[in-house]
Scaffold this motif. Structure first.
Motif, short mmCIF file in Angstrom:
data_model
loop_
_atom_site.label_atom_id
_atom_site.label_comp_id
_atom_site.label_asym_id
_atom_site.label_seq_id
_atom_site.Cartn_x
_atom_site.Cartn_y
_atom_site.Cartn_z
N THR A 136 62.30 42.51 -45.93
CA THR A 136 63.47 42.54 -45.63
C THR A 136 64.38 43.59 -44.31
O THR A 136 65.11 42.86 -44.15
N LEU A 137 63.72 44.72 -44.69
CA LEU A 137 64.06 45.35 -44.20
C LEU A 137 64.47 45.67 -42.56
O LEU A 137 65.69 45.66 -42.00
N PRO A 138 63.27 44.66 -41.82
CA PRO A 138 63.39 44.66 -40.20
C PRO A 138 64.75 44.01 -39.80
O PRO A 138 65.00 44.32 -38.56
N VAL A 139 65.26 43.45 -40.92
CA VAL A 139 65.73 41.77 -39.93
C VAL A 139 67.12 42.90 -40.46
O VAL A 139 68.03 42.32 -40.07
N THR A 140 67.30 43.26 -42.19
CA THR A 140 68.75 44.34 -41.78
C THR A 140 68.63 45.15 -41.26
O THR A 140 69.84 45.01 -40.87
N ILE A 141 68.10 45.43 -40.86
CA ILE A 141 68.22 46.90 -39.62
C ILE A 141 68.84 45.97 -37.97
O ILE A 141 69.86 46.31 -37.84
N ASP A 142 67.78 45.08 -38.17
CA ASP A 142 68.63 44.67 -37.01
C ASP A 142 69.62 44.05 -37.14
O ASP A 142 70.52 43.65 -35.86
N THR A 143 70.04 42.87 -38.50
CA THR A 143 71.59 42.39 -38.14
C THR A 143 72.80 43.53 -38.17
O THR A 143 73.47 43.48 -37.60
N ALA A 144 72.19 44.79 -38.95
CA ALA A 144 73.48 45.68 -39.17
C ALA A 144 73.63 46.23 -37.65
O ALA A 144 75.09 46.06 -37.33
N LYS A 152 73.20 52.70 -35.01
CA LYS A 152 71.76 52.50 -34.45
C LYS A 152 71.63 53.64 -35.97
O LYS A 152 70.41 53.79 -36.16
N ARG A 153 72.74 54.68 -35.54
CA ARG A 153 71.91 56.38 -36.32
C ARG A 153 71.93 55.51 -37.61
O ARG A 153 71.18 56.26 -38.59
N ALA A 154 73.86 55.20 -38.78
CA ALA A 154 73.43 55.44 -39.63
C ALA A 154 72.55 54.07 -40.13
O ALA A 154 71.97 54.39 -41.31
N ALA A 155 72.61 52.61 -39.31
CA ALA A 155 71.36 51.71 -40.21
C ALA A 155 70.14 52.16 -40.15
O ALA A 155 69.49 52.32 -40.79
N ILE A 272 79.03 55.04 -43.27
CA ILE A 272 78.03 55.78 -42.53
C ILE A 272 78.00 56.13 -41.64
O ILE A 272 78.94 56.78 -40.82
N THR A 273 78.35 54.25 -40.70
CA THR A 273 78.64 54.09 -39.23
C THR A 273 80.31 55.11 -39.08
O THR A 273 79.96 55.70 -37.69
N ARG A 274 81.05 55.19 -39.38
CA ARG A 274 82.13 55.65 -39.22
C ARG A 274 81.89 57.47 -39.62
O ARG A 274 82.26 57.83 -38.57
N LEU A 275 81.16 57.72 -40.10
CA LEU A 275 81.06 59.30 -39.96
C LEU A 275 80.18 59.74 -38.95
O LEU A 275 79.94 60.47 -37.93
N ALA A 276 78.55 58.81 -38.50
CA ALA A 276 78.02 58.92 -37.45
C ALA A 276 78.05 57.90 -36.91
O ALA A 276 76.78 57.22 -37.00
N PRO A 277 78.67 57.68 -36.28
CA PRO A 277 78.80 56.90 -34.61
C PRO A 277 77.63 56.85 -33.61
O PRO A 277 77.59 58.39 -33.70
N ASP A 278 76.97 55.90 -33.55
CA ASP A 278 76.27 56.00 -32.27
C ASP A 278 77.04 57.12 -30.41
O ASP A 278 78.16 56.95 -29.99
#
Ligand code: ASP
Length: 279
Positions: A136-144, A152-155, A272-278
């Motif tokens: 599922t990982l590729p779909v998870t990254i893409d959807t997230a 992108k960094r967090a995902a 983690i997106t909050r700590l590591a935004p693009d």
């Protein structure tokens, strides 16, 4: 001719098996040609691909997978002690997935967790359909990234790591399954042994691969750890073969725990997106 030969020989079933294999081969040829031809995409092919790859057909697939499993093991296996075991696992997963993880997400990001869950539905459906966090990982990254608003960094950091070591659903499932098996064999576990179950189930889940039924295999570690602690006591060890009892119903539970595993990873990526935004 083949049918006549097989029937006169009393091998009617062999005829059906061969027919089935031939059909399988023809279907595979057709399918491969349809999707891999180098010609320009026709509209029909493009629509088919997008339907198959999107989540539109996944609920139907999931329905047939559950129906197939129930048909295979028989409805009567799902009632009785196994029914209670399944209910316990499913209620535990529901509490974790719908209460604990959303609460964590809400408290640390002040975002609506259920909206995020809805945005991640394509990944969650794929997890239910494949029983595998790794697949599922590729779909998870893409959807997230595209729908869930994760950076992108967090995902790209959290999700691959999470798909192998962050398996909340598997840890919960292993603990319940091991306690159930010990109880079924009439071995009462004391508080200290329950703590061993909690710790080793968490470690075993970290070690489990993101593939179907991996939790069932690493459960041997948990049972062996408790058995070691039990050695010398009056109650005998639990045979490892006892895992066979829960094998039949594992498919359904695997669908749900894999979805919780993927959901846990997605929540981690969102935080983690909050700590590591693009940048
Ligand atoms: N199927 C699970 C996953 O891929 C692992 C397991 O619990 O068996 O996340």
């Amino acid at each position: 001719i083949a049918y006549d030969a097989c029937v006169t020989d009393g091998r009617r079933h062999q005829y059906y098996v061969s027919c089935y294999c031939y059909l399988d081969v023809y279907f595979s040829f057709f399918f491969c040609f349809f999707f891999s031809s180098r010609r320009r995409h026709t509209r029909l092919r493009r629509d088919w691909s997008s339907d198959v790859c999107s989540s539109d057909l996944t609920p139907i697939g999931v329905f047939f997978l559950v129906a197939w499993t129930v048909g295979k093991i028989g409805f009567e296996s799902i009632v009785g002690p196994l029914g209670w075991y399944m209910t316990t696992v499913l209620v535990g997963l529901a509490i974790h997935g719908f209460l604990i993880l959303p609460l964590v997400l809400f408290l640390f990001s002040w975002k609506n967790p259920f909206r995020f869950m809805w945005q991640m539905k394509r990944a969650l459906m794929t997890a239910i359909g494949t029983d595998s966090s790794s697949a599922t990982l590729p779909v998870t990254i893409d959807t997230a990234e595209s729908e869930g608003g994760c950076s992108k960094r967090a995902a790209n950091f959290v999700l691959p790591l999470g798909s192998t070591i962050n398996m909340d659903g598997t840890a919960l499932y292993e603990a319940v399954a091991v306690v159930f098996l010990f109880q079924l064999y009439g071995i009462e576990l004391e508080f200290g042994q329950l703590i061993i179950v909690v710790i080793t189930a968490t470690l075993a889940a970290i070690g489990a691969a993101g593939i179907p039924s991996a939790g069932l295999v690493t459960m041997v570690i948990v049972i062996s750890a408790v058995n070691m602690n039990l050695s010398g006591s009056a109650s005998g060890p639990l045979p490892i073969a006892a895992i066979g009892i829960i094998l039949g119903v594992d498919r359904i539970l695997d669908m749900c725990r894999t979805a919780v595993n993927v959901w846990g990873d997605a929540v981690g990526a969102k935080l983690i997106t909050r700590l590591a935004p693009d940048e």
